[in-house]
Write a protein that holds these residues in place. Structure first.
Motif, PDB file in Angstrom:
ATOM      1  N   LYS A  53     -42.488 -17.278 -17.173  1.00 30.78           N
ATOM      2  CA  LYS A  53     -42.385 -16.971 -15.750  1.00 30.78           C
ATOM      3  C   LYS A  53     -40.931 -17.038 -15.274  1.00 30.78           C
ATOM      4  CE  LYS A  53     -46.645 -16.138 -14.830  1.00 30.78           C
ATOM      5  NZ  LYS A  53     -47.060 -14.771 -14.438  1.00 30.78           N
ATOM      6  N   VAL A  54     -40.181 -18.052 -15.735  1.00 31.30           N
ATOM      7  CA  VAL A  54     -38.766 -18.138 -15.383  1.00 31.30           C
ATOM      8  C   VAL A  54     -38.018 -16.923 -15.916  1.00 31.30           C
ATOM      9  CG1 VAL A  54     -36.655 -19.487 -15.680  1.00 31.30           C
ATOM     10  CG2 VAL A  54     -38.829 -20.659 -15.303  1.00 31.30           C
ATOM     11  N   ASN A  55     -38.344 -16.520 -17.149  1.00 27.74           N
ATOM     12  CA  ASN A  55     -37.686 -15.340 -17.719  1.00 27.74           C
ATOM     13  C   ASN A  55     -38.013 -14.092 -16.918  1.00 27.74           C
ATOM     14  OD1 ASN A  55     -36.169 -13.920 -19.734  1.00 27.74           O
ATOM     15  ND2 ASN A  55     -38.096 -13.266 -20.657  1.00 27.74           N
ATOM     16  N   GLU A  56     -39.268 -13.978 -16.456  1.00 27.74           N
ATOM     17  CA  GLU A  56     -39.625 -12.834 -15.622  1.00 27.74           C
ATOM     18  C   GLU A  56     -38.832 -12.847 -14.322  1.00 27.74           C
ATOM     19  OE1 GLU A  56     -43.789 -12.909 -15.002  1.00 27.74           O
ATOM     20  OE2 GLU A  56     -44.304 -12.599 -17.125  1.00 27.74           O
ATOM     21  N   TYR A  57     -38.643 -14.051 -13.758  1.00 29.48           N
ATOM     22  CA  TYR A  57     -37.852 -14.140 -12.525  1.00 29.48           C
ATOM     23  C   TYR A  57     -36.406 -13.712 -12.787  1.00 29.48           C
ATOM     24  CZ  TYR A  57     -35.278 -16.157  -8.635  1.00 29.48           C
ATOM     25  OH  TYR A  57     -34.446 -16.326  -7.572  1.00 29.48           O
ATOM     26  N   LEU A  60     -36.246  -9.960 -12.998  1.00 31.64           N
ATOM     27  CA  LEU A  60     -36.257  -9.345 -11.668  1.00 31.64           C
ATOM     28  C   LEU A  60     -34.925  -9.558 -10.965  1.00 31.64           C
ATOM     29  CD1 LEU A  60     -39.831 -10.368 -10.444  1.00 31.64           C
ATOM     30  CD2 LEU A  60     -39.068  -8.095 -11.148  1.00 31.64           C
ATOM     31  N   ASN A  61     -34.354 -10.754 -11.125  1.00 36.84           N
ATOM     32  CA  ASN A  61     -33.058 -11.029 -10.517  1.00 36.84           C
ATOM     33  C   ASN A  61     -31.985 -10.112 -11.090  1.00 36.84           C
ATOM     34  OD1 ASN A  61     -30.328 -12.739 -10.646  1.00 36.84           O
ATOM     35  ND2 ASN A  61     -31.514 -13.427  -8.868  1.00 36.84           N
ATOM     36  N   PHE A  62     -32.025  -9.916 -12.398  1.00 39.22           N
ATOM     37  CA  PHE A  62     -31.059  -9.025 -13.047  1.00 39.22           C
ATOM     38  C   PHE A  62     -31.208  -7.594 -12.525  1.00 39.22           C
ATOM     39  CE2 PHE A  62     -29.543  -6.263 -16.454  1.00 39.22           C
ATOM     40  CZ  PHE A  62     -28.341  -6.850 -16.793  1.00 39.22           C
ATOM     41  N   SER A  63     -32.461  -7.158 -12.370  1.00 41.53           N
ATOM     42  CA  SER A  63     -32.690  -5.803 -11.838  1.00 41.53           C
ATOM     43  C   SER A  63     -32.154  -5.678 -10.421  1.00 41.53           C
ATOM     44  CB  SER A  63     -34.187  -5.482 -11.876  1.00 41.53           C
ATOM     45  OG  SER A  63     -34.689  -5.528 -13.180  1.00 41.53           O
ATOM     46  N   LEU A 254     -36.540 -20.448 -25.095  1.00 37.58           N
ATOM     47  CA  LEU A 254     -36.844 -19.014 -24.989  1.00 37.58           C
ATOM     48  C   LEU A 254     -35.555 -18.273 -24.678  1.00 37.58           C
ATOM     49  CD1 LEU A 254     -38.976 -16.715 -24.840  1.00 37.58           C
ATOM     50  CD2 LEU A 254     -39.124 -17.173 -22.383  1.00 37.58           C
ATOM     51  N   HIS A 255     -35.323 -17.209 -25.404  1.00 37.39           N
ATOM     52  CA  HIS A 255     -34.131 -16.383 -25.161  1.00 37.39           C
ATOM     53  C   HIS A 255     -34.403 -15.388 -24.042  1.00 37.39           C
ATOM     54  CE1 HIS A 255     -30.583 -13.937 -25.841  1.00 37.39           C
ATOM     55  NE2 HIS A 255     -31.352 -12.879 -26.014  1.00 37.39           N
ATOM     56  N   SER A 256     -33.489 -15.349 -23.060  1.00 38.51           N
ATOM     57  CA  SER A 256     -33.590 -14.381 -21.965  1.00 38.51           C
ATOM     58  C   SER A 256     -32.612 -13.253 -22.241  1.00 38.51           C
ATOM     59  CB  SER A 256     -33.272 -15.046 -20.628  1.00 38.51           C
ATOM     60  OG  SER A 256     -33.324 -14.100 -19.581  1.00 38.51           O
ATOM     61  N   PRO A 257     -33.097 -12.087 -22.651  1.00 41.18           N
ATOM     62  CA  PRO A 257     -32.174 -11.020 -23.075  1.00 41.18           C
ATOM     63  C   PRO A 257     -31.391 -10.390 -21.934  1.00 41.18           C
ATOM     64  CG  PRO A 257     -34.438 -10.225 -23.078  1.00 41.18           C
ATOM     65  CD  PRO A 257     -34.493 -11.688 -22.769  1.00 41.18           C
ATOM     66  N   THR A 258     -31.879 -10.489 -20.709  1.00 48.86           N
ATOM     67  CA  THR A 258     -31.195  -9.796 -19.609  1.00 48.86           C
ATOM     68  C   THR A 258     -29.806 -10.386 -19.359  1.00 48.86           C
ATOM     69  OG1 THR A 258     -32.393 -11.239 -18.095  1.00 48.86           O
ATOM     70  CG2 THR A 258     -33.319  -9.063 -18.503  1.00 48.86           C
ATOM     71  N   TYR A 259     -29.754 -11.728 -19.212  1.00 42.46           N
ATOM     72  CA  TYR A 259     -28.468 -12.396 -18.997  1.00 42.46           C
ATOM     73  C   TYR A 259     -27.881 -12.971 -20.284  1.00 42.46           C
ATOM     74  CZ  TYR A 259     -29.124 -12.225 -13.928  1.00 42.46           C
ATOM     75  OH  TYR A 259     -29.274 -11.811 -12.630  1.00 42.46           O
ATOM     76  N   ASN A 260     -28.631 -12.859 -21.388  1.00 46.46           N
ATOM     77  CA  ASN A 260     -28.237 -13.474 -22.654  1.00 46.46           C
ATOM     78  C   ASN A 260     -28.080 -14.983 -22.483  1.00 46.46           C
ATOM     79  OD1 ASN A 260     -27.654 -13.409 -25.407  1.00 46.46           O
ATOM     80  ND2 ASN A 260     -25.459 -13.279 -25.055  1.00 46.46           N
ATOM     81  N   TRP A 261     -29.077 -15.587 -21.846  1.00 46.36           N
ATOM     82  CA  TRP A 261     -29.094 -17.020 -21.629  1.00 46.36           C
ATOM     83  C   TRP A 261     -30.210 -17.644 -22.468  1.00 46.36           C
ATOM     84  CZ3 TRP A 261     -28.884 -16.939 -15.547  1.00 46.36           C
ATOM     85  CH2 TRP A 261     -27.579 -16.594 -15.141  1.00 46.36           C
ATOM     86  N   LEU A 262     -30.134 -18.940 -22.603  1.00 41.41           N
ATOM     87  CA  LEU A 262     -31.173 -19.692 -23.293  1.00 41.41           C
ATOM     88  C   LEU A 262     -31.913 -20.536 -22.255  1.00 41.41           C
ATOM     89  CD1 LEU A 262     -32.402 -20.488 -26.067  1.00 41.41           C
ATOM     90  CD2 LEU A 262     -30.872 -22.475 -26.022  1.00 41.41           C
ATOM     91  N   LEU A 263     -33.244 -20.395 -22.242  1.00 40.75           N
ATOM     92  CA  LEU A 263     -34.083 -21.194 -21.361  1.00 40.75           C
ATOM     93  C   LEU A 263     -34.693 -22.325 -22.184  1.00 40.75           C
ATOM     94  CD1 LEU A 263     -36.003 -18.298 -19.560  1.00 40.75           C
ATOM     95  CD2 LEU A 263     -33.782 -19.266 -18.991  1.00 40.75           C
ATOM     96  N   VAL A 264     -34.530 -23.537 -21.692  1.00 42.74           N
ATOM     97  CA  VAL A 264     -35.045 -24.711 -22.408  1.00 42.74           C
ATOM     98  C   VAL A 264     -35.931 -25.501 -21.454  1.00 42.74           C
ATOM     99  CG1 VAL A 264     -34.465 -26.828 -23.635  1.00 42.74           C
ATOM    100  CG2 VAL A 264     -33.007 -24.824 -23.884  1.00 42.74           C
TER     101      VAL A 264
END
Length: 589
Positions: A53-57, A60-63, A254-264
């Motif tokens: 869910k955080v990655n989906e947010y 959307l933020n990236f978009s 979880l890797h977030s490909p939009t910002y290339n961040w790592l979610l922990v």
């Protein structure tokens, strides 16, 4: 005392007590273990779902940030370059997205800015911290770049998304992210779900976390004996670590490909441990209740030792529901043994009566089929003798021998040892002899076309089932011999059925008549001609009597377009075989 312990009642009591108590304890233990494993697995899935869910947010933020960049670029295309108008447009973009952004501006070649916020529009001197952002965007002019965490004079600690303008390559469009807003989202999840969340880039910087701290830069956390670098390089996305006081923590990344961040996400197990503690308490209570129930059950069983009475009543109820295979007999020599043996003898007598009734029904079916077959012979003989009389009267003596040979063959075929089935090849031979007689009788040419699957030549069918259908084609399709034409017989497999079709190109038949031809009629409702002919209803009834209601005949066709009669047989001849689909499908040529 010894007498009591050796009694049947006491032994039965102890056996029942031990059995029921052991069952309750084993079931309780297995259930508790299973529920703990399931809850642990569900907790892992829940944490992974939170990260998704955080990655989906973030996606959307990236978009949204991309939309802001393209909106600013589109303004450069539509309007002549005017810093005042451009600044007002950037300010409106910033105000519309103030929740997600800290600033929206353009970076010029000298690293000065055309800003969206009022303060950035006033102070537009070159900024050294924008050099890296400007150069990174110029190196990849076709993509959007995301910077590392840095301190901005106007936006504070932030991350900047930048992109080279397509309409003025000397300008770079930039958007500063509102890191505080991202951290507030993580804080809401932490308060609601008791899960620590971290956003980090792969340089090791912590962008935001759910503690809500405002001191920057954030120091990388240490989770148990793992650092953030250890978590980043770990091969598994799910890790288990032990923290203080030997409490187990679940770490999911979880890797977030939009910002290339790592979610922990870190779950310290407090939420799960509370649930597991409640489960343990619940199963302890369940075990105590099980002990009490075991005592009560054992006492009741030993008290009501006369279980055969209740067993006999239970079996009688099953018999009332139609089950006659119930066995009640016991080796007891008392009244209960006598009752059970008498009950068994009664059930056996009833079962024998039902079997006798079934045998009578089967015999009745055989007699009905024999009657149907017996009706065929006089009809053949009548028609054939009429044909011989016609050719003799007309002086066509050369046709007498073929008619007589065909008649003899048909009679021999009809008087063989009666049995339900013969091969399809034999039945076709009989049809050929029949058509020889009809061609001479009507002085027409009814050509027989056989399209038989070679594997079905020896397939078993009813004796004399094809000839009445062919006769129906001549009588109805070709108007009683006033017309001539082709009669096609096809045999093929379809799923678990074998289809045998008789197709003519005659006058056809209406839908109303199709339905009537398969209905059984009383003799009082038929004329003399119909009483002398074996109709399709008889063939249909014979197939259904022997194989079941799922099989039989079906008709299709339209007036002027011929008629198709399809006979459906089971591929394996077992009574009552049925297909999932209805085998009586429409006939297709």
């Amino acid at each position: 005392m010894r007498k009591r312990t050796s009694s049947l009642t006491f032994k039965l009591f102890m056996i029942c007590l031990a059995f029921v108590l052991m069952c309750v304890m084993i079931i309780s233990h297995l259930s508790s273990r299973f529920m703990k494993e399931q809850l642990t697995e569900r907790d892992q899935e829940f944490v992974s779902h939170i990260l998704s869910k955080v990655n989906e947010y973030l996606t959307l933020n990236f978009s949204s940030m991309q939309t802001i960049l393209f909106s600013a670029d589109s303004f450069l295309k539509l309007q002549p370059f005017d810093e005042m108008q451009l600044g007002r447009h950037l300010e409106s973009l910033y105000e519309m997205n103030i929740q997600h952004t800290s600033n929206v501006y353009l970076v010029k070649e000298d690293y000065s800015i055309i800003g969206g916020r009022t303060i950035t529009r006033i102070a537009n001197q070159p900024l050294a911290e924008l050099e890296e952002i400007y150069q990174a965007a110029k190196e990849s002019p076709l993509s959007t770049k995301v910077s590392s965490l840095y301190y901005s004079r106007f936006s504070g600690w932030t991350v900047t998304m930048s992109r080279v303008s397509r309409h003025d390559p000397s300008l770079v469009i930039a958007v500063d992210l509102n890191i505080s807003e991202l951290e507030q989202k993580l804080l809401q999840i932490h308060h609601k779900e008791q899960i620590q969340l971290y956003l980090a880039d792969y340089s090791g910087s912590i962008l935001a976390h759910s503690n809500g701290a405002r001191v920057r830069p954030l120091s990388p956390p240490r989770i148990g004996d793992l650092t953030m670098e250890d978590i980043m390089i770990a091969n598994s996305n799910v890790l288990s670590v032990y923290g203080d006081a030997d409490t187990e923590k679940l770490v999911v990344k979880l890797h977030s490909p939009t910002y290339n961040w790592l979610l922990v996400a870190v779950s310290d197990g407090s939420r799960l441990s509370g649930i597991l503690s409640n489960i343990d308490a619940h199963f302890i209570q369940l075990t105590m209740i099980g002990l009490l129930l075991s005592l009560l059950t054992a006492m009741m069983i030993t008290r009501y030792i006369r279980r055969p009475v209740f067993e006999l009543i239970k079996k009688m109820r099953q018999v009332e529901q139609g089950r006659l295979d119930v066995q009640v007999a016991t080796k007891r020599n008392d009244e209960f043994g006598y009752l059970s043996r008498t009950f068994d003898r009664m059930l056996q007598q009833i079962s024998d009566l039902f079997n006798h009734l079934d045998a009578n029904k089967e015999l009745q079916k055989k007699l009905e089929i024999q009657v149907l077959q017996a009706q065929i012979n006089p009809h053949f003989l009548y028609n054939t003798l009429g044909a011989i009389s016609n050719v003799v009267r007309l002086g066509q003596l050369d046709k007498v021998d073929p008619v007589i040979r065909s008649l003899i063959s048909i009679l021999e075929y009809g008087i063989r040892e009666p049995s339900y089935e013969i091969s399809l090849q034999e039945e076709l031979h009989n049809v050929r002899d029949y058509l020889v007689i009809q061609n001479i009788r009507y002085d027409k040419q009814f050509r027989l076309v056989e399209m038989i699957d070679p594997e079905l030549q020896d397939f078993h069918v009813f004796r004399m089932f094809l000839q009445p259908i062919v006769e129906n084609s001549i009588f109805h399709g070709y108007r009683g011999g006033r017309e001539q034409g082709e009669i096609r017989i096809k045999a093929y497999e379809s799923g678990s059925c074998v289809m045998v079709e008789v197709i003519d190109d005659g006058v056809g038949i209406s839908q109303k008549k199709q339905e009537g031809l398969l209905l059984q009629k009383d003799n009082d409702g038929e004329n003399a001609a119909q009483r002398n002919r074996i109709g399709l209803a008889n063939i249909h009834g014979r197939i259904r009597l022997h194989y079941g209601e799922e099989y039989g005949l079906s008709l299709s066709g339209e007036p002027g377009k011929g008629t198709c009669v399809r006979a459906v047989f089971p591929k394996t001849h077992e009574r009552g075989i049925s297909d999932e689909a209805n085998p009586l499908l429409d006939c297709r040529r």
